[in-house]
Write a protein that holds these residues in place. Structure first.
Motif, mmCIF file in Angstrom:
data_model
loop_
_atom_site.group_PDB
_atom_site.id
_atom_site.type_symbol
_atom_site.label_atom_id
_atom_site.label_comp_id
_atom_site.label_asym_id
_atom_site.label_seq_id
_atom_site.Cartn_x
_atom_site.Cartn_y
_atom_site.Cartn_z
ATOM 1 N N SER A 90 102.479 -12.565 128.261
ATOM 2 C CA SER A 90 101.494 -13.145 129.178
ATOM 3 C C SER A 90 102.123 -13.507 130.512
ATOM 4 N N LEU A 91 103.323 -14.072 130.482
ATOM 5 C CA LEU A 91 104.005 -14.406 131.731
ATOM 6 C C LEU A 91 104.346 -13.146 132.518
ATOM 7 N N PHE A 92 104.834 -12.116 131.828
ATOM 8 C CA PHE A 92 105.137 -10.855 132.492
ATOM 9 C C PHE A 92 103.887 -10.251 133.130
ATOM 10 N N ILE A 138 105.023 -15.002 116.536
ATOM 11 C CA ILE A 138 103.850 -14.540 117.271
ATOM 12 C C ILE A 138 103.777 -15.206 118.640
ATOM 13 N N LEU A 139 104.025 -16.516 118.691
ATOM 14 C CA LEU A 139 103.836 -17.273 119.925
ATOM 15 C C LEU A 139 104.853 -16.933 121.009
ATOM 16 N N VAL A 140 106.101 -16.750 120.639
ATOM 17 C CA VAL A 140 107.128 -16.475 121.647
ATOM 18 C C VAL A 140 106.887 -15.136 122.347
ATOM 19 N N PRO A 141 106.684 -14.024 121.621
ATOM 20 C CA PRO A 141 106.398 -12.771 122.339
ATOM 21 C C PRO A 141 105.076 -12.800 123.104
ATOM 22 N N CYS A 185 101.461 -21.441 124.860
ATOM 23 C CA CYS A 185 102.481 -21.008 123.897
ATOM 24 C C CYS A 185 103.761 -21.805 124.082
ATOM 25 N N TRP A 186 104.139 -22.044 125.317
ATOM 26 C CA TRP A 186 105.359 -22.794 125.601
ATOM 27 C C TRP A 186 105.267 -24.231 125.078
ATOM 28 N N ILE A 187 104.118 -24.874 125.293
ATOM 29 C CA ILE A 187 103.917 -26.246 124.804
ATOM 30 C C ILE A 187 103.956 -26.277 123.282
ATOM 31 N N LEU A 188 103.299 -25.335 122.639
ATOM 32 C CA LEU A 188 103.268 -25.313 121.178
ATOM 33 C C LEU A 188 104.651 -25.110 120.581
#
Length: 74
Positions: free
Chosen positions: A47-49, A39-42, A23-26
């Motif tokens: 996922s990181l949390f 959608i990608l940021v949350p 998600c970060w790369i995209l």
């Protein structure tokens, strides 16, 4: 065996890290349309949390299983 147990325990959090990284790369490289950022940021943050929270060494979490298996190797 301890090594296999530790690898199985870290597989879920590792996948969460991979989802966050994708998600970060995209988002960072603007590889998707801006309307998908909502959608990608949350999804990346959740996922990181989950990866960090699941690796806490509290009994019942994967972190507890991972560290106990790792210490049994020593």
């Amino acid at each position: 065996p301890a090594l296999q147990s530790s690898l199985v325990s870290v597989a879920g959090p590792f996948m969460n890290f991979l989802i966050w990284f994708a998600c970060w790369i995209l988002v960072k490289n603007s590889l998707v349309n801006k309307k998908y950022y909502k959608i990608l940021v949350p999804m990346g943050r959740i996922s990181l949390f989950l990866a960090i929270f699941n690796m806490l060494p509290i009994p019942g979490f994967d972190g507890s299983h991972f560290f106990s298996a790792l210490f049994s190797l020593l």
